[in-house]
Design an enzyme around this catalytic site. Sequence first.
Site, PDB file in Angstrom:
ATOM      1  N   ASP A 237       0.818  -1.215   0.000  1.00 55.52           N
ATOM      2  CA  ASP A 237       0.000   0.000   0.000  1.00 55.52           C
ATOM      3  C   ASP A 237       0.854   1.270   0.000  1.00 55.52           C
ATOM      4  O   ASP A 237       2.029   1.238   0.358  1.00 55.52           O
ATOM      5  CB  ASP A 237      -0.875   0.040   1.265  1.00 55.52           C
ATOM      6  CG  ASP A 237      -2.062  -0.902   1.151  1.00 55.52           C
ATOM      7  OD1 ASP A 237      -2.081  -1.724   0.218  1.00 55.52           O
ATOM      8  OD2 ASP A 237      -2.957  -0.820   2.011  1.00 55.52           O
ATOM      9  N   ASP A 238       0.199   2.356  -0.345  1.00 60.12           N
ATOM     10  CA  ASP A 238       0.730   3.726  -0.186  1.00 60.12           C
ATOM     11  C   ASP A 238       1.829   4.126  -1.166  1.00 60.12           C
ATOM     12  O   ASP A 238       2.384   5.216  -1.070  1.00 60.12           O
ATOM     13  CB  ASP A 238       1.246   4.002   1.247  1.00 60.12           C
ATOM     14  CG  ASP A 238       0.155   3.844   2.278  1.00 60.12           C
ATOM     15  OD1 ASP A 238      -1.013   3.705   1.873  1.00 60.12           O
ATOM     16  OD2 ASP A 238       0.472   3.847   3.468  1.00 60.12           O
ATOM     17  N   HIS A 287      -5.858   2.803  -4.378  1.00 60.96           N
ATOM     18  CA  HIS A 287      -5.808   3.059  -2.927  1.00 60.96           C
ATOM     19  C   HIS A 287      -6.118   4.538  -2.661  1.00 60.96           C
ATOM     20  O   HIS A 287      -5.521   5.158  -1.795  1.00 60.96           O
ATOM     21  CB  HIS A 287      -4.433   2.665  -2.386  1.00 60.96           C
ATOM     22  CG  HIS A 287      -4.330   2.647  -0.878  1.00 60.96           C
ATOM     23  ND1 HIS A 287      -5.286   2.095  -0.067  1.00 60.96           N
ATOM     24  CD2 HIS A 287      -3.364   3.114  -0.037  1.00 60.96           C
ATOM     25  CE1 HIS A 287      -4.923   2.219   1.202  1.00 60.96           C
ATOM     26  NE2 HIS A 287      -3.765   2.849   1.256  1.00 60.96           N
ATOM     27  N   HIS A 291      -4.864   9.501  -0.230  1.00 63.67           N
ATOM     28  CA  HIS A 291      -4.940   8.899   1.104  1.00 63.67           C
ATOM     29  C   HIS A 291      -5.842   9.635   2.091  1.00 63.67           C
ATOM     30  O   HIS A 291      -5.580   9.644   3.292  1.00 63.67           O
ATOM     31  CB  HIS A 291      -3.543   8.716   1.713  1.00 63.67           C
ATOM     32  CG  HIS A 291      -3.437   7.430   2.503  1.00 63.67           C
ATOM     33  ND1 HIS A 291      -3.879   7.328   3.786  1.00 63.67           N
ATOM     34  CD2 HIS A 291      -2.989   6.207   2.160  1.00 63.67           C
ATOM     35  CE1 HIS A 291      -3.676   6.094   4.214  1.00 63.67           C
ATOM     36  NE2 HIS A 291      -3.144   5.387   3.242  1.00 63.67           N
ATOM     37  N   HIS A 377       3.968  -2.320   2.923  1.00 65.69           N
ATOM     38  CA  HIS A 377       4.023  -0.993   2.298  1.00 65.69           C
ATOM     39  C   HIS A 377       5.344  -0.865   1.540  1.00 65.69           C
ATOM     40  O   HIS A 377       6.402  -1.103   2.138  1.00 65.69           O
ATOM     41  CB  HIS A 377       3.931   0.102   3.362  1.00 65.69           C
ATOM     42  CG  HIS A 377       2.635   0.066   4.110  1.00 65.69           C
ATOM     43  ND1 HIS A 377       2.399  -0.827   5.129  1.00 65.69           N
ATOM     44  CD2 HIS A 377       1.492   0.783   3.957  1.00 65.69           C
ATOM     45  CE1 HIS A 377       1.168  -0.646   5.580  1.00 65.69           C
ATOM     46  NE2 HIS A 377       0.588   0.315   4.893  1.00 65.69           N
TER      47      HIS A 377
HETATM   48 ZN    ZN Z   1      -2.690   3.337   3.041  1.00 66.77          ZN
END
Ligand code: ZN
Length: 417
Positions: A237-238, A287, A291, A377
Site C-alpha cells: 500500500d501507499d 488506494h 490517502h 508498504h
Molecule cells: Zn494506506
Amino acid sequence: MRKKIGFIIIVLSVILSICLCKTTQNEGVTTIIKDSKNMLIAINYPKTKYKTLNKEIERYVEETYNNFKDAYENFFGLGNKAELNIDYEYHQVDDRYLSITLYTYIDSHTLSLPLKTIYSFLYDCKKGTYHLLPDIVKNKKEMNVYIKDSLKQKYASYGTEEIDVPNELGAWPFTIDSKKVSLYIPTGKPEFAYYVVHIPLEYFEIGHIEKEEKAFQYTPKLSTIDPTAKVIALTFDDGPTKYTKDVLKILKKYKVTATFFVLGNKVPMYAETLKEVLTSGNEIGNHSYNHKLMSRLDKDSLLEQIDMTQKIIKEELDYTPVSLRPTYGSVNDKIRNNSSLKIVLWTVDTLDWKIKDSKKIAKRGLKVKDGDIILMHDAKERTVKALDIIIPKLLEEGYQFVTTSELEETKLLRKRL
Ligand code: ZN
C-alpha cells in the site's frame, strides 16, 4: 512570502542561475503517513532538485502540520478523530517555470465541513525566484474580462450571488499545467471553498514544452495457478515510492508476483517503475488519490478519489485497476455502494509501517495460512529486507504467490474441482 525570502533569493539566484531545468524529471515525493488512534495524517509533497524551493515547500508543510497539531490539541479535542491531508500538483510549465500547488485538507468531527486551503506559486528555475500569477499575465484588462465572464456562468450554476472581482489578480492560488491555468477564487462560503476558473495559456507569458510520449501498451499475462496448491497474496500500500523498484527487484529475484495498491497522485512521478510492475505480471489496485480517510468523505469526494486514480492509471499505464483498497482499511456502505471495484482488505498485517526490525516484520509475515492476504508498504527499506526472508521461506513451504485477482480466480477454480 516574497518579502521574507527575498534577500536570500537574490543571493542564491546568482548561484542558481547556472542551474537549468530542462528536464521534466522529478526527484521524488516525500510522504508522511501517520495513523495514530485519532490523528490521521497523509502528507505528500515534491522533492525537487532545487534546494531553496524544497525549503519553501518544507516550510509550508511544517507550518501547516504545527497548526494542525495545535488545533488538534486545543480545539478539535483529543478524543475526536481529526485528519490532515496535504497534497500537491507539480508541473514543469516551460524551460523556466515550475508550477507548484499545495492543497491542504483538514477534517474533524468538531468541524461541520472540512477546511480546504490552497497555497501556490511559480518557481523560476533559472533565477531561483518565486512568482505569482500577475507577474506573467500579458494583458491584465483582458484577463479580468475573461475571469468576470467565467465567474458569471459559475454564479448561475452554483446559484450564488456575485462576488467582486478585484482589478488585480492578487494572490489567488493557481495551477498551471500543459493546457491551462486553473485559478482558484475564494468563495467565502463554507460549502465550497473556491470557484475554479480555467484560463487558456495564451493569456500568459509562458512557453510550452512538449511531453515526450513513449507509447506503452499493457498486455495482461496468462496466469498459471495450480488450484490444488496453497496460495498467498502479497500486497503493498501507499506507493509508489522510491522503494517500489527495490520491492520489484526482490519479487523478480524469486519469480513471484504481488499487488500494489497505489495512490493516484504519485503515479505520474513513478510511471516508469509502475510499467515495469505491470510487465512483470503484478497487479495494480486503487488506494485513493491522496490517502484521505475514504469512509468519512461525502459521495462526490469519495468518487473523485476513486475516479481520479482510475483515470490517471489508465492515462499513464494503459491499465484499469479492478480492485480498491480503502484507506486505513476503513470500509462502509458508502464505499461498497459507490464503486464497482472489488474491495480488497487483508488478513495478515505485518505492521511494517510501525515495526523497525525487518526480522520482526518477517516473523509476522510468515504466520500465514492458505488464502491469506499480507499487508505491507513499499515505502521503507526494512520492508524490502523482510521480503527477502518471507518469500523464500513461503516458497519452501509450497506457497504459490498470487495477485489479489488471481486469489479470487483460485477460489473459483477450487469450486470447480
Ligand atoms: Zn494506506
